[in-house]
Scaffold this active site. Sequence first.
Site, PDB file in Angstrom:
ATOM      1  CG  ASP A 148      -2.286   0.640   0.950  1.00 32.88           C
ATOM      2  OD1 ASP A 148      -2.275   1.841   0.677  1.00 32.88           O
ATOM      3  OD2 ASP A 148      -3.326  -0.022   1.016  1.00 32.88           O
ATOM      4  CG  HIS A 222      -5.261   3.778   0.562  1.00 33.03           C
ATOM      5  ND1 HIS A 222      -4.827   2.487   0.364  1.00 33.03           N
ATOM      6  CD2 HIS A 222      -6.503   3.838   0.022  1.00 33.03           C
ATOM      7  CE1 HIS A 222      -5.778   1.803  -0.266  1.00 33.03           C
ATOM      8  NE2 HIS A 222      -6.801   2.606  -0.482  1.00 33.03           N
ATOM      9  CB  SER A 554      -9.299   0.620  -0.521  1.00 29.34           C
ATOM     10  OG  SER A 554      -8.556   0.785  -1.688  1.00 29.34           O
TER      11      SER A 554
END
Length: 768
Positions: A148, A222, A554
């Site tokens: 990520d 994220h 996600s």
Amino acid sequence: MKMEILLFILIQTLLLLIPSRFYVAANDRQQQQQKGTYIIQMDSSNKPAVFEDHVNWYDSSLRSVSDSADMFYTYTNVVHGFSASLSDKEAELLKKQPGVVSVIPEIRYELHTTRTPDFLGLMEKRPSTISVLPSPDKVGDVVIGVLDTGVWPEIRSYDDSGLDPVPRSWKGECEVGKNFNSSSCNRKLIGATFFSKGYERKTGRLINQEVESKSPRDDQGHGTHTSSTAAGSAVADAGFFGYATGTARGMASAARVAVYKVCWLGGCFGSDILAAVDKAIEDGVHVLSMSFGGGSHDYYYDNVAIAAFAATARGILVSASAGNNGPHSGILSNVAPWITTVGAGTLDRDFPAYVKLGNGKTYKGVSLYGEKPLSDTVLVPIISAYNASNSTDGNLCLAGTLIPEKVAGKIVICDRGRSQKVLKGLVVKDAGGVGMILTSDEESYGEEQVAYPHFLPTSSVRLEKGNEIKNYADHEASPTATIIQGGTKLGVEPSPTVAAFSSRGPNLVTPEILKPDIIAPGVNILAGWTGAVGPSGLSLDQRRVSFNIISGTSMSCPHVSGLAALLKAAHPEWSPAAIRSALMTTAYSTYKNGETIEDVVTESAATPFDFGAGHVDPVAALDPGLVYDATVEDYTRFLCASNYTSDQIKTVTKRDFTCNKRNKSSVRDLNYPSFSVPFEKASRRLTYRRTLTNVGDPATYKVSVSKVDAVKILVKPTALTFKQANEKQTYTVTFVGRRLAWNTLRSGRLEWSDGKHIVGSNVAFRWT
Ligand SMILES: *[C@@H]1O[C@H](CO)[C@@H](O)[C@H](O)[C@H]1NC(C)=O
Ligand SMILES: *[C@@H]1O[C@H](CO)[C@@H](O)[C@H](O)[C@H]1NC(C)=O
Ligand SMILES: *[C@@H]1O[C@H](CO)[C@@H](O)[C@H](O)[C@H]1NC(C)=O
Ligand SMILES: *[C@@H]1O[C@H](CO)[C@@H](O)[C@H](O)[C@H]1NC(C)=O
Ligand SMILES: *[C@@H]1O[C@H](CO)[C@@H](O)[C@H](O)[C@H]1NC(C)=O
């Protein structure tokens, strides 16, 4: 023979010193711009003896087509080969060199939040789960690798209090870089590395460290969110501006995390992803979580599918997001049958914001506004943005389009589109507005479920509610309204529903394999956040939070990654296919009242094309009774059945495999825990073969199938007796479909039960 190579290198070096080379260099640079990154796979078992090692051999092959290209990664675990920047012509030439199996272009992948940071989610474990989960010390043996944007290790989700020392088998490391050193890792975050060479090749320049850290440090949020969702430690009193307060914890809160930073501001590049998976295999991860995708590709072309195959072959479960292309059908990412493909559902939690109009009517929307609210009782004027603007797209509340005199002191109705939702609020606020009503359009139907961290009192409402509110504001003599923040509401029904954005089938790469596999929470999820940007991700957002609420597949993917880690801890001997099977055959597709899970878009029953096997149920998954297992051989036979050439098969599997031409299996025979049945004109009678493995006590299972309009379902045999653990039994199921109109969809279900376990498979029918 060694001399030859030395001589070769010497000549190359000398060439560099010859002045004429510098003329060429300028030309080269021009060409460089047309170069792209390729992944080159070599037939490693056939390395000519003249080469001392594989790298020399790779280099020599590369030199034969280009004297300027360099290998910037060599791969050993994930594939046998390397990556390099090449022109199309060089790539073509290289394909023809002896020993080259394949030369495929690098693919750029994107994170699966619809934009940097505004979706949402939740991560509480159900109380019933806690009692049956494997013990924390067992979970502590499991390492989840998260590919990520990196990690912000200072938040409490990475607190390692009470964790045992790092497992001795772990070989990973904590890579030092900007704002990141070895003390950034601990017993929770046991590995952190970054992979930027492919990204830098692609952009043609080094990473600008003013903007992003060339280290495992997460500048975007994220990766901190996904990794803390999968395995964050329990954090008491977490929340987001007073919303969703309580204890936040990852799904496997005692598992270890290793982050592999492959996603940068410019995207996630295939050569970096392969390098990260190469290392993750070496390091000893047990689960890999990838919340990004790059569209549907043939498996031999898809960098992620190739990396995931190698991981799966090493016993690592790969969980990946299905994508945020819903509600459109047929646009899915990560559909390879060895990947666990995760779609998104809603929770039973909501953040309501009610719009109350002067005519007494009230409409429910959602919002995550956390500062001073409007009065519940004193109404203020309301205006449609297009009546407060002289711009042709005045409805969108874009910067500079609202006329302050018309907006001051009012609630402004803005349409979705063209700019970020949080930014629209800022435009309204800057023009003197006191509140915003955000309306959906057809395109984003249902998306109002997703709440955003607004800068002023806001309510996002569905299309039809927005139209009613506009109608009132536009035609009433002195229209007024207020927005009442409803805080956090729990127990919302129905829940879960399939999120509007969640990518749906059919799977266009292999229509016989149902994708997504499963859905998990992906709407309004609370998890850890970076200290580098505010919750909206906008550079002008000065707020800083250590938890944020965002949405996307996600977010659902790391839920399943964490749950897979729990299953791995409870059953260390299970293969990735067995773990996925347990998650799928125990997932639920109906509510307690028996109604099918709804699609938030249509507010009516969703189908297996939307939710795959259904919504994950971790407690049931720990004891599935039977599993549909699959091995590397099964997946390889599946590639044979897909009519791939031997080089294409080798590109995916790294091995030589001779497809059995006489006894060719069908793609329908891959031992998958769900069924997708594409009826065609010529074939409306399709047989699938499946093998069940007993992972419970000896028992006899009986089959039952649902009644499906226009389809006959025949299972042979109808009972399977397992006398011992790990025993296998095979059955066939034949689906006979009547002739129906093109693109008609139907759903069915096939269940094996011993009275204690239900081993369920959803069936999706489509007439093509
Ligand atoms: C590592 O980082 C921590 C926290 O950022 C800092 O306190 C420490 O001095 C750093 N150590 C080294 C060796 O740079
Ligand atoms: C539109 O409104 C803005 C803001 O009041 C103003 O600056 C601009 O001159 C107007 N443009 C036209 C074409 O009227
Ligand atoms: C606002 O705009 C709509 C659509 O152009 C129009 O029908 C309406 O009369 C306007 N209302 C006001 C108060 O200006
Ligand atoms: C592979 O080729 C065979 C023979 O032409 C055909 O029957 C089959 O449908 C093909 N399979 C796929 C997955 O394309
Ligand atoms: C054909 O292959 C399947 C496995 O794919 C095997 O079970 C079966 O026995 C084989 N049939 C023959 C005739 O070899």
